[in-house]
Design an enzyme around this catalytic site. Structure first.
Site, short mmCIF file in Angstrom:
data_model
loop_
_atom_site.label_atom_id
_atom_site.label_comp_id
_atom_site.label_asym_id
_atom_site.label_seq_id
_atom_site.Cartn_x
_atom_site.Cartn_y
_atom_site.Cartn_z
N GLY A 1 2.84 -1.05 4.08
CA GLY A 1 2.23 -1.90 3.07
C GLY A 1 2.38 -3.36 3.42
N PHE B 1 -10.18 -12.68 -1.17
CA PHE B 1 -9.29 -13.45 -0.31
C PHE B 1 -10.02 -13.96 0.94
CE2 PHE B 1 -5.79 -10.59 -2.13
CZ PHE B 1 -5.50 -11.50 -3.13
N SER C 1 0.78 -1.23 0.00
CA SER C 1 0.00 0.00 0.00
C SER C 1 0.82 1.28 0.00
CB SER C 1 -0.95 0.00 1.20
OG SER C 1 -2.01 -0.91 0.98
N SER D 1 -9.86 1.21 2.57
CA SER D 1 -10.40 0.37 1.51
C SER D 1 -9.53 0.48 0.27
CB SER D 1 -11.83 0.79 1.18
OG SER D 1 -12.31 0.10 0.03
N THR E 1 -11.18 -16.89 1.44
CA THR E 1 -10.86 -18.29 1.70
C THR E 1 -9.43 -18.58 1.21
OG1 THR E 1 -11.66 -19.03 -0.47
CG2 THR E 1 -13.27 -18.95 1.34
#
Length: 364
Positions: A277, A97, A40, A136, A99
């Site tokens: 990140g 993501f 990030s 988000s 599972t």
């Protein structure tokens, strides 16, 4: 922790170091110059490019997003709300993501930006637009589409043209749909459900795109943040907008703040700025004094090792290192964030599916 690498700068003085292994199978040592997926921290680069468009009067921060992306923008969301994560648009990564099968699927699957946006918009909003910060990745996929809409060029090309090339960040790149890292790098380990360490350094990063796909080095990140905070990339007006923060946690208004792709952390000696990140297997933190002279960037080659409610000596060591770089007591961070093992702000993708401790490594 298998391996760690870092660079600390204080004015013209630079220290680089590494410890541990880049590969637990071969024992190949970590090196301070290795490439790394920085997650990030990509958002700071994208926000910088968009703020340059603001300076060029091609983009208005407080304009409705619908002015630029009429088919994708929810009512009431502005450009600023994307960049400071107050839009209320939900994240997509807990869906793709959710599972272990999803984590395996997208390792070699390309997903397009508009698909990611549709997944995010298909979830219930986290809050009314502008009401509070709610992190988000969908916000920064929309930011990438916004960059493309205004410039007419691919978003990653525009970031390279506006930020990477002018600063000579030749080792920083966007891999696109290529799952490999083009150059010397470490593995990226995740404790898997079978009790082993799985290497996810080979991964199709289309799922992260302008929210987290950048590959870089500790040196390039420090060079970028020094240029950004020193005023080489943005005019004073746009840099001031970038530093206009909202509380990352509304219940802790004096804690971590989030501006336009830039977070602030209050230390006893004053604010530091930067971003962190986390992707599958690679974690990075990059923090800097307000003028960019004192800097620390550190990268680790395993993630998802923390277990809620259990001791986390890895994070204790990590934050001890970060705080030592700024001459601060290592105990300060826990009081400021209360989230040891979870970075400063960025949630780790797939956490719900991978709640398991890091397997012990055999010694030789």
């Amino acid at each position: 922790m298998p391996g760690v690498l870092a660079e600390v700068r204080d004015g013209r003085a630079t220290w680089r170091g590494a410890s541990g292994v880049a590969d637990v199978t071969t024992g190949r040592p970590m090196r301070p110059d290795l490439l790394h997926r920085v997650g990030s921290i990509t958002k700071t680069f994208v926000a910088t490019a968009l703020l340059q468009l603001v300076a060029e009067r091609r983009l208005v921060l407080d304009a409705p997003l619908r002015r630029y992306l009429p088919r994708l923008a929810p009512d009431g969301v502005t450009v600023r709300m994307l960049l400071d994560q107050t839009s209320g648009i939900n994240d997509y990564d807990h869906v793709i993501f959710g599972t272990v099968e999803g984590i395996e699927k997208y390792q070699h699957t390309t997903i397009r930006p508009r698909e990611l946006v549709e997944i995010g918009l298909g979830q219930e909003p986290t809050n009314p637009p502008g009401a509070r910060h709610s992190y988000s990745n969908t916000n920064y996929i929309l930011a990438g589409l916004l960059l493309e809409r205004i410039t007419g060029r691919p978003a990653t090309v525009e970031v390279r043209r506006r930020v990477l090339r002018p600063l000579g960040l030749w080792r920083s790149s966007f891999p696109g749909t290529d799952p490999t890292i083009d150059g010397p790098h470490s593995a990226g380990y995740v404790p898997w459900v079978d009790g082993t360490l799985r290497d996810f350094s080979v991964y199709n990063m289309s799922w992260a795109w302008t929210a987290g796909a950048l590959v870089s080095t500790t040196t390039d990140l420090n060079r970028f943040f020094r240029a950004l905070l020193g005023g080489r990339l943005l005019r004073p007006a746009e840099l001031a907008q970038m530093r206009r923060t909202v509380p990352a946690d509304p219940t802790a208004p004096d804690g971590v703040g989030y501006g336009l792709g830039l977070l602030s952390l209050p230390l006893p000696g004053g604010l530091v700025w930067g971003h962190d990140g986390v992707v599958l297997g690679h974690q990075t933190m990059s923090l800097h004094s307000p003028d960019g002279r004192r800097q620390v960037t550190v990268a680790l080659n395993a993630t998802h090792y923390w277990v809620p409610g259990q001791p986390d000596p890895i994070s204790e060591a990590l934050f001890g290192f970060l705080f030592t770089a700024f001459g601060e007591p290592a105990t300060a961070l826990r009081a400021l964030t209360g989230r040891p093992g979870h970075g400063l702000l960025t949630p780790a993708p797939g956490t719900a599916a991978l709640a398991a401790p890091l397997p012990a490594l055999s010694t030789r």
